[in-house]
Motif scaffolding. Sequence first.
Motif, mmCIF file in Angstrom:
data_model
loop_
_atom_site.group_PDB
_atom_site.id
_atom_site.type_symbol
_atom_site.label_atom_id
_atom_site.label_comp_id
_atom_site.label_asym_id
_atom_site.label_seq_id
_atom_site.Cartn_x
_atom_site.Cartn_y
_atom_site.Cartn_z
ATOM 1 N N UNK A 243 36.650 26.676 21.895
ATOM 2 C CA UNK A 243 37.127 26.835 20.514
ATOM 3 C C UNK A 243 36.472 28.072 19.886
ATOM 4 N N UNK A 244 35.170 28.267 20.172
ATOM 5 C CA UNK A 244 34.461 29.461 19.677
ATOM 6 C C UNK A 244 35.209 30.733 20.068
ATOM 7 N N UNK A 245 35.564 30.810 21.345
ATOM 8 C CA UNK A 245 36.226 32.014 21.852
ATOM 9 C C UNK A 245 37.607 32.161 21.215
ATOM 10 N N UNK A 246 38.367 31.051 21.209
ATOM 11 C CA UNK A 246 39.724 31.091 20.688
ATOM 12 C C UNK A 246 39.753 31.456 19.200
ATOM 13 N N UNK A 247 38.789 30.924 18.440
ATOM 14 C CA UNK A 247 38.794 31.151 16.987
ATOM 15 C C UNK A 247 37.807 32.243 16.578
ATOM 16 N N UNK A 248 37.291 32.962 17.592
ATOM 17 C CA UNK A 248 36.375 34.090 17.340
ATOM 18 C C UNK A 248 35.172 33.703 16.476
ATOM 19 N N UNK A 249 34.509 32.601 16.891
ATOM 20 C CA UNK A 249 33.283 32.182 16.187
ATOM 21 C C UNK A 249 32.080 32.755 16.925
ATOM 22 N N UNK A 250 31.632 33.930 16.499
ATOM 23 C CA UNK A 250 30.480 34.571 17.140
ATOM 24 C C UNK A 250 29.362 34.761 16.132
ATOM 25 N N UNK A 251 28.129 34.696 16.625
ATOM 26 C CA UNK A 251 26.986 34.979 15.765
ATOM 27 C C UNK A 251 26.801 36.487 15.691
ATOM 28 N N UNK A 252 26.304 37.066 16.810
ATOM 29 C CA UNK A 252 26.269 38.536 16.875
ATOM 30 C C UNK A 252 26.552 38.919 18.307
ATOM 31 N N UNK A 253 27.266 39.973 18.468
ATOM 32 C CA UNK A 253 27.653 40.368 19.814
ATOM 33 C C UNK A 253 28.496 39.279 20.443
ATOM 34 N N UNK A 254 28.076 38.842 21.652
ATOM 35 C CA UNK A 254 28.861 37.858 22.391
ATOM 36 C C UNK A 254 28.342 36.425 22.187
ATOM 37 N N UNK A 255 27.316 36.282 21.329
ATOM 38 C CA UNK A 255 26.716 34.953 21.186
ATOM 39 C C UNK A 255 27.637 34.017 20.407
ATOM 40 N N UNK A 256 27.905 32.850 21.018
ATOM 41 C CA UNK A 256 28.858 31.923 20.397
ATOM 42 C C UNK A 256 28.227 31.174 19.221
ATOM 43 N N UNK A 257 28.997 31.021 18.149
ATOM 44 C CA UNK A 257 28.522 30.281 16.984
ATOM 45 C C UNK A 257 28.991 28.825 17.097
ATOM 46 N N UNK A 258 28.201 28.035 17.836
ATOM 47 C CA UNK A 258 28.556 26.634 18.119
ATOM 48 C C UNK A 258 28.683 25.822 16.823
ATOM 49 N N UNK A 259 27.765 26.057 15.876
ATOM 50 C CA UNK A 259 27.790 25.286 14.629
ATOM 51 C C UNK A 259 29.054 25.557 13.827
ATOM 52 N N UNK A 260 29.470 26.813 13.804
ATOM 53 C CA UNK A 260 30.669 27.165 13.027
ATOM 54 C C UNK A 260 31.909 26.488 13.625
ATOM 55 N N UNK A 261 32.014 26.529 14.959
ATOM 56 C CA UNK A 261 33.159 25.901 15.626
ATOM 57 C C UNK A 261 33.112 24.377 15.438
ATOM 58 N N UNK A 262 31.903 23.804 15.538
ATOM 59 C CA UNK A 262 31.757 22.352 15.369
ATOM 60 C C UNK A 262 32.211 21.925 13.978
ATOM 61 N N UNK A 263 31.754 22.696 12.996
ATOM 62 C CA UNK A 263 32.092 22.389 11.612
ATOM 63 C C UNK A 263 33.608 22.503 11.400
#
Length: 284
Positions: A243-263
């Motif tokens: 979901x992170x990748x599909x919805x472009x939820x990144x922290x910085x660079x390639x790091x996935x923003x798990x919390x944003x996608x979870x929320x």
Amino acid sequence: MANYQWYPGHMTKAKRMMQEDIKLIDLVIELVDARVPLSSRNPDIDELGKNKSRLILLNKSDLADTRKNKLWIDYFSEKGFYVLEMNSKTGAGMKSIQSMVQEACKEKIARDRKRGILNRPVRAMVVGIPNVGKSTFINSFAGRACAKTGNKPGVTKGKQWIRLNKSLELLDTPGILWPKFEDQTVGLRLAMIGSINDEILHLDELAYELIRFLKKEYAGLLEKRYQIEIPEEQEAYDTIKAVCVSKKCYLKGEELDIMKASSMIVEDFRNGRIGKITLEMPEE
């Protein structure tokens, strides 16, 4: 899994007040969340209201699974309750409430008639756990023109009655109940619909449990909502990453923003964007 415990101290006071109030009324109107009709009830209410007419309103029924709403209606009807699907925000189902109240209290109305008491309004009390939509219901049911009828003889000082029309009055202190968490799944389900403060929960854990449930019970909905593919053996955590990748939820660079996608997943579920979903079934 986290241990959800949430049983405020003022519970006893609220319960005592309800025991007093319940003597004054003919009908208990109980609001539950249609997505979790059992988890969003407090079992004490059956004891408190055992000699009263009972009406259960499946609120937010538009967010729940239509087929499962029917099963829940059957379940509660078999237990002797009157039941209705509704949505206090949009007003759906509100029109049927008045006639169902009359139906639920027909024996009382007949008894009054026998005694020569005509047109005494049915007195009702609205109860439910926090966040099931009680205030919204009372406001939209009463409309803006609810006249307080003041203190009647025999009614404890300070209790206000809202006269909805000539045949129905509501006691305006809504009965607040708290869910009982003997079973951890109850806490989890209430957390999913947002009835427990998000601050005390980890949204990623919640999203994780939600994904596991949806994969099992509502296959295909997550794929459709987030345009991802979910292999059968995929772990829920990997689905969040997808979901992170599909919805472009990144922290910085390639790091996935798990919390944003979870929320996002939890919010989308709560608002019905993933689909019409019911989290529990009567036979459980």
